[in-house]
Scaffold this motif. Structure first.
Motif, PDB file in Angstrom:
ATOM      1  N   LYS A  65      90.077   6.812  74.674  1.00  8.02           N
ATOM      2  CA  LYS A  65      90.320   6.070  73.444  1.00  8.02           C
ATOM      3  C   LYS A  65      90.436   7.024  72.269  1.00  8.02           C
ATOM      4  CE  LYS A  65      88.173   1.776  74.705  1.00  8.02           C
ATOM      5  NZ  LYS A  65      86.899   1.049  74.683  1.00  8.02           N
ATOM      6  N   SER A  66      91.054   6.532  71.214  1.00 11.58           N
ATOM      7  CA  SER A  66      91.224   7.394  70.063  1.00 11.58           C
ATOM      8  C   SER A  66      89.856   7.627  69.418  1.00 11.58           C
ATOM      9  CB  SER A  66      92.283   6.807  69.136  1.00 11.58           C
ATOM     10  OG  SER A  66      91.744   6.337  67.989  1.00 11.58           O
ATOM     11  N   GLY A  67      89.603   8.859  69.052  1.00 16.47           N
ATOM     12  CA  GLY A  67      88.311   9.244  68.495  1.00 16.47           C
ATOM     13  C   GLY A  67      87.316   9.702  69.541  1.00 16.47           C
ATOM     14  N   CYS A  68      87.726   9.747  70.817  1.00 14.03           N
ATOM     15  CA  CYS A  68      86.765  10.090  71.867  1.00 14.03           C
ATOM     16  C   CYS A  68      86.603  11.599  72.035  1.00 14.03           C
ATOM     17  CB  CYS A  68      87.143   9.446  73.195  1.00 14.03           C
ATOM     18  SG  CYS A  68      88.424  10.309  74.108  1.00 14.03           S
ATOM     19  N   GLY A  69      87.459  12.379  71.391  1.00 18.46           N
ATOM     20  CA  GLY A  69      87.288  13.834  71.449  1.00 18.46           C
ATOM     21  C   GLY A  69      88.416  14.573  72.141  1.00 18.46           C
ATOM     22  N   LYS A  70      89.577  13.926  72.288  1.00 15.36           N
ATOM     23  CA  LYS A  70      90.690  14.558  72.989  1.00 15.36           C
ATOM     24  C   LYS A  70      91.213  15.778  72.234  1.00 15.36           C
ATOM     25  CE  LYS A  70      93.159  10.777  73.047  1.00 15.36           C
ATOM     26  NZ  LYS A  70      92.228   9.875  72.332  1.00 15.36           N
ATOM     27  N   THR A  71      91.422  15.632  70.922  1.00 18.66           N
ATOM     28  CA  THR A  71      91.926  16.761  70.146  1.00 18.66           C
ATOM     29  C   THR A  71      90.895  17.889  70.103  1.00 18.66           C
ATOM     30  OG1 THR A  71      93.382  15.365  68.838  1.00 18.66           O
ATOM     31  CG2 THR A  71      92.789  17.472  67.872  1.00 18.66           C
ATOM     32  N   THR A  72      89.624  17.518  70.058  1.00 21.14           N
ATOM     33  CA  THR A  72      88.563  18.532  70.112  1.00 21.14           C
ATOM     34  C   THR A  72      88.685  19.345  71.400  1.00 21.14           C
ATOM     35  OG1 THR A  72      87.100  17.049  68.876  1.00 21.14           O
ATOM     36  CG2 THR A  72      86.057  18.871  70.071  1.00 21.14           C
TER      37      THR A  72
ATOM     38  N   TYR B 268      79.669  18.408  66.724  1.00 23.46           N
ATOM     39  CA  TYR B 268      79.942  18.821  65.348  1.00 23.46           C
ATOM     40  C   TYR B 268      78.662  18.662  64.545  1.00 23.46           C
ATOM     41  CZ  TYR B 268      84.980  18.644  66.283  1.00 23.46           C
ATOM     42  OH  TYR B 268      86.227  18.867  66.771  1.00 23.46           O
TER      43      TYR B 268
ATOM     44  N   GLN C 128      99.304  17.457  68.037  1.00 26.79           N
ATOM     45  CA  GLN C 128      99.456  16.061  67.627  1.00 26.79           C
ATOM     46  C   GLN C 128     100.115  16.013  66.246  1.00 26.79           C
ATOM     47  OE1 GLN C 128      95.707  13.987  67.743  1.00 26.79           O
ATOM     48  NE2 GLN C 128      96.646  11.997  67.407  1.00 26.79           N
TER      49      GLN C 128
ATOM     50  N   VAL D 280      80.194  15.175  70.820  1.00 28.19           N
ATOM     51  CA  VAL D 280      81.510  14.606  71.103  1.00 28.19           C
ATOM     52  C   VAL D 280      81.834  14.691  72.585  1.00 28.19           C
ATOM     53  CG1 VAL D 280      83.964  14.721  70.580  1.00 28.19           C
ATOM     54  CG2 VAL D 280      82.312  15.179  68.788  1.00 28.19           C
TER      55      VAL D 280
HETATM   56  N1  ADP Z   1      86.042  19.198  62.297  1.00 31.20           N
HETATM   57  C1  ADP Z   1      85.275  18.118  62.580  1.00 31.20           C
HETATM   58  N2  ADP Z   1      84.057  17.977  61.997  1.00 31.20           N
HETATM   59  C2  ADP Z   1      83.299  16.898  62.266  1.00 31.20           C
HETATM   60  N3  ADP Z   1      83.637  15.910  63.087  1.00 31.20           N
HETATM   61  C3  ADP Z   1      84.846  15.981  63.686  1.00 31.20           C
HETATM   62  C4  ADP Z   1      85.733  17.086  63.459  1.00 31.20           C
HETATM   63  N4  ADP Z   1      86.849  16.887  64.190  1.00 31.20           N
HETATM   64  C5  ADP Z   1      86.679  15.719  64.835  1.00 31.20           C
HETATM   65  N5  ADP Z   1      85.481  15.164  64.541  1.00 31.20           N
HETATM   66  C6  ADP Z   1      84.945  13.922  65.103  1.00 31.20           C
HETATM   67  O1  ADP Z   1      84.887  14.063  66.489  1.00 31.20           O
HETATM   68  C7  ADP Z   1      85.327  12.882  67.139  1.00 31.20           C
HETATM   69  C8  ADP Z   1      86.495  13.197  68.046  1.00 31.20           C
HETATM   70  O2  ADP Z   1      87.642  13.549  67.288  1.00 31.20           O
HETATM   71  P1  ADP Z   1      89.010  13.958  67.980  1.00 31.20           P
HETATM   72  O3  ADP Z   1      88.748  15.086  68.893  1.00 31.20           O
HETATM   73  O4  ADP Z   1      90.012  14.163  66.933  1.00 31.20           O
HETATM   74  O5  ADP Z   1      89.333  12.628  68.819  1.00 31.20           O
HETATM   75  P2  ADP Z   1      90.721  12.119  69.431  1.00 31.20           P
HETATM   76  O6  ADP Z   1      91.687  13.242  69.421  1.00 31.20           O
HETATM   77  O7  ADP Z   1      90.368  11.666  70.813  1.00 31.20           O
HETATM   78  O8  ADP Z   1      91.177  10.971  68.608  1.00 31.20           O
HETATM   79  C9  ADP Z   1      85.686  11.896  66.033  1.00 31.20           C
HETATM   80  O9  ADP Z   1      84.615  11.032  65.873  1.00 31.20           O
HETATM   81  C10 ADP Z   1      85.886  12.750  64.830  1.00 31.20           C
HETATM   82  O10 ADP Z   1      85.508  12.055  63.681  1.00 31.20           O
END
Ligand code: ADP
Ligand code: MG
Lengths: 273, 244
Positions: free
Chosen positions: B41-48, B11, B83, B22
């Motif tokens: 772990k949470s914040g590791c990029g799973k949703t990304t 990002y 989610q 990420v």
């Molecule tokens: N649209 C975005 N812009 C900038 N940073 C992002 C964005 N979406 C997620 N992040 C960052 O990318 C990292 C991974 O986020 P995310 O994929 O939501 O993790 P998870 O689903 O594993 O908790 C986090 O540090 C989050 O802050």
């Protein structure tokens, strides 16, 4: 002596109903007395402080005038004329306002294009359009439709546009995943999601429309409630002027109430925004 | 087959004008009929990762393939159970289904499979958290996608309910023979549900380890107490914790 005792539970139940009903009755009483006190103050002021007054009527005189114009029936032509103008102008404003908001929400570039125009025109009060409306459309219904439109359009458009823009990205994503057609997306998702916002706009818009039509009729019309009170001012019939004002207030209230009823019917999923 | 090839993503942080990496070089293949979990772990990029696979965002490196064909847009072949809340609040349960399918037989079939038949006329706000997730699942199943991607679907639910829904999910997946990519931070959940668990860790996030879950396909909650199950949990735990 046969004293009949009631149980503690029954006692509390009785108390509860008593307090509850008493409160509601009290509220109603307070509401009524707020109106009554103003009428009383108005009456006393005229009788005791300005006994020589010939211009302002007392509340009872206004009440008689109101009864008189309603029973005679010639007021209804004016009420009808105003209502038609409001309905026509308001409906046009609704279709264009909501339609434009949907287009501008769907095609972001259109929204950006419209933004400066809207922001420039929005602060101009509807009554400021009256002279130009009369110049262009003459003294008649078209001018009134235009003024009503100008009054209702901006609150309807801006609220609808805000709603359309608040559509969460996740809904767009879901629609893309399920390959939902453009027309269905706009109708079933974008529009339905925005309905609570649209109704906020409509409720403000109908109030603005009603104010605007009266203003337009005060200046450039030969019928309608605005024309009616203006005419009676010239005839020095102040009792009729105030009776007309009361009618304007009541009808304005009914219009808002109607929209609220429609809203509750159309939005059964709860106004949870 | 769903294939993630050299998938990387960063990002751009606009206020500080830096790139935040990420995901780095994720390679993963999921075969038809498989249940694969991704744990991290949470914040590791799973949703990304989910957003990339779904086609919602474009990766800054690498690509996604469905049966050797590169995909860049969202489509009915990959449906996501998000989610976040993703049901249409102004539509009843039935209308939510009807929006994506014209076949009333199918709609009824999947509503009954997810035990929602009696709630066909209810609005989402009238449903419990578990029922909402089941509706998201029914809506996915009714379009018969090749892959269903689930992003921490049971995250917001309490412990007992989670276990129950996990069992239900296994049952439904078995009946519908779907291919699932399941994303979670809950190790036990991943082991219980999956044929294979992918462990993500590191900074930027990479695939740390791939673990085959050799438990029988037919599982119920009693398996959680078995030696094998606890053993697998411990392996994954140590893999995640090794790199902090
Ligand atoms: N649209 C975005 N812009 C900038 N940073 C992002 C964005 N979406 C997620 N992040 C960052 O990318 C990292 C991974 O986020 P995310 O994929 O939501 O993790 P998870 O689903 O594993 O908790 C986090 O540090 C989050 O802050
Ligand atoms: Mg997440």
């Amino acid at each position: 002596m046969a004293t009949k005792w009631i149980s503690v539970r029954e006692y509390f139940k009785l108390m509860a109903t008593f307090i509850f009903t008493k409160h509601r009755a009290q509220d109603l009483l307070i509401k009524l007395s707020s109106i009554l006190s103003v009428l009383l103050f108005w009456h006393i002021l005229l009788i005791l402080v300005f006994p020589a007054n010939t211009i302002l009527p007392t509340p009872s005189e206004v009440f008689i005038a109101l009864l008189d114009i309603v029973t005679k029936g010639d007021i209804f032509a004016h009420v009808f004329a105003s209502l038609i103008r409001v309905v026509v102008g308001f409906l046009i404003a609704t279709f264009i306002g909501v339609g434009l908001a949907l287009v501008a929400g769907y095609y972001k570039k259109v929204g950006i294009f419209l933004n400066p125009l809207i922001e420039f025109l929005r602060p101009i009060p509807p009554i400021a359009w009256i002279p130009i409306a009369i110049l262009i459309f003459g003294l008649g219904n078209t001018s009134a439709y235009f003024i009503v439109f100008m009054g209702a359009f901006f609150p309807i458009f801006t609220n609808s546009f805000f709603g359309v823009n608040s559509l969460p990205a996740i809904y767009e994503n879901v629609a893309r995943s399920f390959e939902i057609k453009k027309s269905i997306f706009v109708k079933e998702i974008l529009l339905k999601f925005s309905l609570p916002y649209i109704f906020t706009g409509l409720k403000i818009g109908i109030g603005m429309a009603w104010m605007s039509v009266i203003a337009a009729e005060l200046i450039g019309a030969q019928s309608g409630l605005g024309y009616f009170i203006q005419l009676n001012r010239l005839l020095l019939r102040t009792d009729n002027v105030i009776a007309g004002m009361i009618l304007i207030g009541v009808i304005g209230y009914v219009l808002s109430w109607l929209l609220l009823t429609v809203e509750k019917k159309i939005i059964p999923w709860g106004n949870r925004k | 087959m769903l294939k993630l090839k050299n998938l990387s993503h960063h990002y751009n942080n606009q206020s500080r004008n830096i790139k935040i990496s990420v995901l780095e070089k994720i390679n993963l293949s999921i075969n038809e009929g498989e249940f694969v979990s991704i744990v991290g772990k949470s914040g590791c990029g799973k949703t990304t990762l989910v957003n990339i696979v779904a086609g919602y965002i474009q990766p800054t490196g690498g690509s996604i393939f469905v049966n050797a064909e590169k995909v860049i847009t969202p489509g009915k072949d990959r449906i996501v159970i998000n989610q976040a809340h993703d049901l249409f609040d102004w539509m009843t349960v039935y209308q939510n289904m009807r929006l994506v399918s014209n076949d009333d037989n199918d709609i009824n079939k999947y509503l009954s499979m997810t035990r929602l038949s009696e709630f066909a006329d209810a609005y989402p706000y009238e449903l419990s958290g578990g029922m909402k997730k089941r509706l998201s699942l029914a809506r996915a199943l009714v379009v018969d996608p090749k892959f269903i991607i689930m992003d921490e679907p049971f995250n917001s639910l309490d412990y007992q309910l989670r276990e129950k829904l996990q069992e239900e999910l296994l049952d439904i997946v078995r009946k519908s023979k779907k291919t699932i990519l399941f994303v979670t931070h809950d190790i036990e959940e991943a082991v219980f549900l999956s044929d294979r668990v992918i462990v993500l860790s590191g900074k930027p996030t990479q695939i740390k380890k791939e673990i085959i879950v050799s438990l029988p396909k037919n599982r119920d909650s009693s398996i959680r107490d078995s030696m094998e199950f606890i053993h697998l949990k411990n392996i994954i735990k140590s893999e995640i914790q090794e790199v902090i």
